[in-house]
Design a protein around this motif. Structure first.
Motif, PDB file in Angstrom:
ATOM      1  N   VAL A 103       1.197  -1.623   0.122  1.00  9.30           N
ATOM      2  CA  VAL A 103       0.350  -0.249   0.283  1.00  9.30           C
ATOM      3  C   VAL A 103       0.932   1.528   0.310  1.00  9.30           C
ATOM      4  CG1 VAL A 103      -1.513   1.277   1.078  1.00  9.30           C
ATOM      5  CG2 VAL A 103      -1.836  -1.321   1.095  1.00  9.30           C
ATOM      6  N   SER A 117      -9.456  -3.245   6.802  1.00  6.06           N
ATOM      7  CA  SER A 117      -9.870  -4.428   6.148  1.00  6.06           C
ATOM      8  C   SER A 117      -8.839  -5.487   7.650  1.00  6.06           C
ATOM      9  CB  SER A 117      -8.096  -4.378   4.927  1.00  6.06           C
ATOM     10  OG  SER A 117      -7.189  -4.459   5.924  1.00  6.06           O
ATOM     11  N   VAL A 140      -7.047  -7.085  -0.892  1.00  8.32           N
ATOM     12  CA  VAL A 140      -6.432  -6.062  -0.503  1.00  8.32           C
ATOM     13  C   VAL A 140      -6.003  -7.659   0.226  1.00  8.32           C
ATOM     14  CG1 VAL A 140      -8.354  -5.763   0.435  1.00  8.32           C
ATOM     15  CG2 VAL A 140      -5.797  -4.501   1.127  1.00  8.32           C
TER      16      VAL A 140
END
Length: 204
Positions: A103, A117, A140
């Motif tokens: 990320v 998440s 993700v």
């Protein structure tokens, strides 16, 4: 007329610099061509992998998933070396591919104010300029990533990477058809719930 004086490298030095940078440009061009070829090969493989088979079943996305929305992270909330890694919806079609394992953005908004998440979620932009733009999905991998507003978050029982490749590949046009527009295209969770996907049967 004013006269200016500059310190310039000699002509041979200039030529060496130009030659070196030209070599870098050529290597970048080769890398881009290789990248384009790999992308074509990947798309061919995705089509072959998801080719209809009698050993696979068609099911509604809602049968194996729960869908919710992300929570607000504006562009001004993005900071360098922030305390919390985050993903904004626009990055889903400008920065990331089908799998997000690294990320690049971060914020200092407390995690308690955001949606984080749990790992294996599939993200789909909720709005964009064109239907094809937002017909993209990314899984993700990591836990604890803040998921910004204007994105659909799919928490699924199956492998999120498998689902993301299917949604961004053979189901891309079906996903695009869900987009509704007045001036900006939108995809809503209720529409995604009705989307039919293909999964291997347990015996395969």
């Amino acid at each position: 007329m004013k006269r200016y004086f500059y310190n310039l490298p000699t002509l041979p030095e200039q030529q060496k610099i130009a030659t070196f940078l030209g070599l870098v440009d050529r290597r970048l061009a080769v890398a881009r061509r290789r990248g384009a070829l790999l992308e074509i090969r990947k798309n061919i493989l995705i089509r072959e992998v998801f080719e209809p088979s009698a050993t696979w079943s068609n099911i509604k996305l809602s049968d194996i998933s729960l869908i919710r929305k992300g929570k607000g992270i504006s562009k001004s909330d993005i900071v360098n070396n922030g305390s919390l890694p985050c993903i904004r919806y626009g990055e889903l079609y400008t920065t990331y591919g089908e799998v997000i394992d690294e990320v690049f953005s971060s914020t200092n908004i407390p995690g308690s104010q955001l949606i984080l998440s749990e790992g294996n979620e599939v993200l789909i932009p909720a709005s964009g300029e064109t239907a094809i733009d937002i017909a993209t999905a990314a899984c993700v991998i990591r836990k604890g990533i803040a998921l910004g507003s204007d994105m659909n978050i799919i928490k699924t029982e199956i492998d999120g990477r498998f689902l993301a490749y299917q949604l961004s590949g053979p189901l891309k046009l079906e996903l695009a058809k869900l987009a509704q527009s007045v001036s900006v295209m939108h995809i809503y969770g209720k529409q995604l719930e009705e989307l039919m996907i293909r999964v291997p049967n347990e015996s395969t």
